[in-house]
Write a protein that holds these residues in place. Structure first.
Motif, PDB file in Angstrom:
ATOM      1  N   ARG A  34     102.913   9.436 -48.098  1.00 42.29           N
ATOM      2  CA  ARG A  34     101.863   9.306 -47.085  1.00 42.29           C
ATOM      3  C   ARG A  34     102.335   9.933 -45.778  1.00 42.29           C
ATOM      4  N   GLY A  35     102.536  11.226 -45.824  1.00 32.46           N
ATOM      5  CA  GLY A  35     103.019  11.959 -44.666  1.00 32.46           C
ATOM      6  C   GLY A  35     101.894  12.501 -43.801  1.00 32.46           C
ATOM      7  N   GLN A  36     102.181  13.619 -43.126  1.00 28.32           N
ATOM      8  CA  GLN A  36     101.242  14.148 -42.131  1.00 28.32           C
ATOM      9  C   GLN A  36      99.920  14.606 -42.730  1.00 28.32           C
ATOM     10  N   LYS A  37      99.954  15.174 -43.928  1.00 35.29           N
ATOM     11  CA  LYS A  37      98.704  15.605 -44.560  1.00 35.29           C
ATOM     12  C   LYS A  37      97.776  14.415 -44.796  1.00 35.29           C
ATOM     13  N   TRP A  38      98.327  13.331 -45.320  1.00 38.71           N
ATOM     14  CA  TRP A  38      97.553  12.110 -45.560  1.00 38.71           C
ATOM     15  C   TRP A  38      97.036  11.535 -44.248  1.00 38.71           C
TER      16      TRP A  38
END
Length: 253
Positions: free
Chosen positions: A212-216
């Motif tokens: 659940r990084g920046q894209k999410w």
């Protein structure tokens, strides 16, 4: 009428402490929630941020009492509801978010559960999203997240038709990982937190960033913004105003 915070090892605990009003979340509580989330985020030793409720309810959602809603203009684009600020904290939080759902979760308390990394609940829990009865729309990113978790038909039943989901259904649909008996919930849920808090922090947080990084986060923030824009429009709709007044304003507060 507030929240409580406590640090236990690598776990930062946040507890809704408004049991007399079924842990309804006031504007003051949103301010305190945001401050607590910021504190947990900034603590080097924190691995888990745990949210639960005091008493019988996890939370009955937003406080719609007259004292809370007086003077609020949802049509004012410069106004941002406390829940929106809390939403941004949840989405951007880098620690592992754990919800210990000790009882019923309603409205914003229900929809935001989809943003948590790990959930358990008691067998007294039900998840309620009464949007059609209030004339509003899904929030908390539930318009996207609920379908991913439980499939289109189950999400439609909750978000469009307002049907609640009980604890057994939540487990069946993959919404929670465990359902514990109400009498044993606090002890068993706390034992899980204690167990997970002993894991190597650097590895667990790196794995969360992978999942659940920046894209999410960008996707969830865009979803929240879209939901909030629609909510603003619906909150000033005559039918919605009447539905909310009939539901809350005439009730004893």
């Amino acid at each position: 009428m507030s929240i409580r915070t406590e640090v236990k090892g690598a776990a930062y605990w946040i507890t809704f402490d408004n049991a007399k009003r079924k842990n309804a979340i006031s504007s003051k509580m949103y301010e305190e929630l945001c401050q607590a989330m910021d504190e947990a985020e900034g603590m080097e030793e924190t691995l888990l941020t745990v949210i639960t409720g005091d008493g019988e309810y996890y939370s009955s959602g937003n406080d719609f009492s007259p004292a809370e809603t007086a003077g609020v203009d949802h049509g004012d684009l410069d106004y941002e509801a406390g829940y929106s600020r809390f939403m941004r904290r949840l989405i951007r939080h880098t620690k592992v978010l754990v919800a210990l759902v000790n009882g019923p979760a309603i409205g914003i308390a229900a929809t935001t559960l989809g943003l948590f990394d790990y959930l358990v609940c008691s067998d007294s829990t039900y998840i309620s999203t009464p949007f059609p009865t209030l004339g509003v729309c899904p929030e908390g990113t539930s318009s996207v997240v609920f379908e991913r978790i439980m499939g289109t038909s189950n999400a439609t039943e909750m978000l469009l038709f307002g049907e609640p989901m009980n604890a057994s259904q939540a487990l069946q649909h993959g919404f929670v990982s465990h359902v514990f008996p109400k009498a044993e919930f606090r002890q068993k849920a706390a034992a899980l937190v204690e167990k997970f808090a002993k894991l190597p922090k650097h590895s667990v947080l790196a794995s969360k960033e992978l999942c659940r990084g920046q894209k999410w986060r960008r996707e969830m923030l865009a979803c929240h913004n879209e939901e909030y824009d629609l909510l603003r429009k619906l909150f000033v709709h005559e039918d919605t105003i009447n539905l909310i007044m009939n539901r809350f304003m005439k009730a004893k507060v």
